[in-house]
Design a protein around this motif. Sequence first.
Motif, short mmCIF file in Angstrom:
data_model
loop_
_atom_site.label_atom_id
_atom_site.label_comp_id
_atom_site.label_asym_id
_atom_site.label_seq_id
_atom_site.Cartn_x
_atom_site.Cartn_y
_atom_site.Cartn_z
N CYS A 43 5.48 9.13 -0.35
CA CYS A 43 4.32 7.92 -0.79
C CYS A 43 2.58 8.85 -0.85
O CYS A 43 2.76 8.96 0.23
CB CYS A 43 4.01 7.02 0.58
SG CYS A 43 3.28 5.84 0.54
N MET A 54 4.37 10.64 5.99
CA MET A 54 5.60 10.00 4.81
C MET A 54 5.87 10.17 3.87
O MET A 54 5.99 10.17 2.34
CB MET A 54 4.48 8.51 4.45
CG MET A 54 5.61 7.37 3.93
SD MET A 54 4.46 5.86 3.75
CE MET A 54 5.85 4.93 3.04
N HIS A 97 0.57 8.16 2.13
CA HIS A 97 0.41 8.77 3.25
C HIS A 97 1.27 10.15 3.35
O HIS A 97 1.53 10.10 4.88
CB HIS A 97 0.95 7.55 3.62
CG HIS A 97 0.63 5.69 3.77
ND1 HIS A 97 1.19 4.99 3.28
CD2 HIS A 97 -0.84 5.65 4.20
CE1 HIS A 97 0.02 4.27 3.00
NE2 HIS A 97 -0.83 4.70 3.50
N GLY A 146 0.99 -1.09 0.30
CA GLY A 146 -0.09 0.13 -0.24
C GLY A 146 0.85 1.53 -0.29
O GLY A 146 0.28 2.22 -0.44
N HIS A 147 2.17 1.18 -0.21
CA HIS A 147 2.97 2.44 -0.48
C HIS A 147 3.77 2.35 -1.91
O HIS A 147 3.36 1.56 -2.70
CB HIS A 147 4.33 2.35 0.86
CG HIS A 147 3.79 2.06 2.12
ND1 HIS A 147 3.28 3.25 2.89
CD2 HIS A 147 3.95 0.59 3.05
CE1 HIS A 147 3.12 2.46 3.82
NE2 HIS A 147 3.29 1.06 3.89
CU LIG Z 1 2.89 4.83 2.38
#
Ligand SMILES: [Cu+2]
Length: 146
Positions: free
Chosen positions: A99, A107, A102, A59-60
Amino acid sequence: MLKTPLAAALLLGLASAAQADTHQISMLDMGETGHMVFEPAYLHVQPGDTVVFVPTDPGHNVASLEGLIPENADLIESAIMGEPMPVTFTEEGIYALECTPHFGMGMVAVIQVGDSKDNLETVADGIRKMRGLPKQRFTALLEQVE
Ligand SMILES: [Cu+2]
């Protein structure tokens, strides 16, 4: 006539390829430095080096922030969410990375390529306009620029 320059070019290519390093940055839900982090989040590399961004947790992704990379550098954006993304850095300067899902959770990462600080003030200005965790973490990362 053609043979010598070609051979020399090939040799030079091999020599620079041999000198280039590969680094790895993990993308984590929970790392040693907190929630939703790149580890390491600051890296100083040399032009020609490759950094592989590895989503250790799913999910990144990794993407460059608009205007916060060296002027002639290519934009960075993971082709596929959750897949390792190798990036070869050729333009010297400071790269602010996020990211995308996020970013608001802070992030973010900073890559310094070579020794040029030509775009350091531009990146610092961009960070000053941010808020919250992204601003806080970017500010700390920028202090590590050598
Ligand atoms: Cu992320």
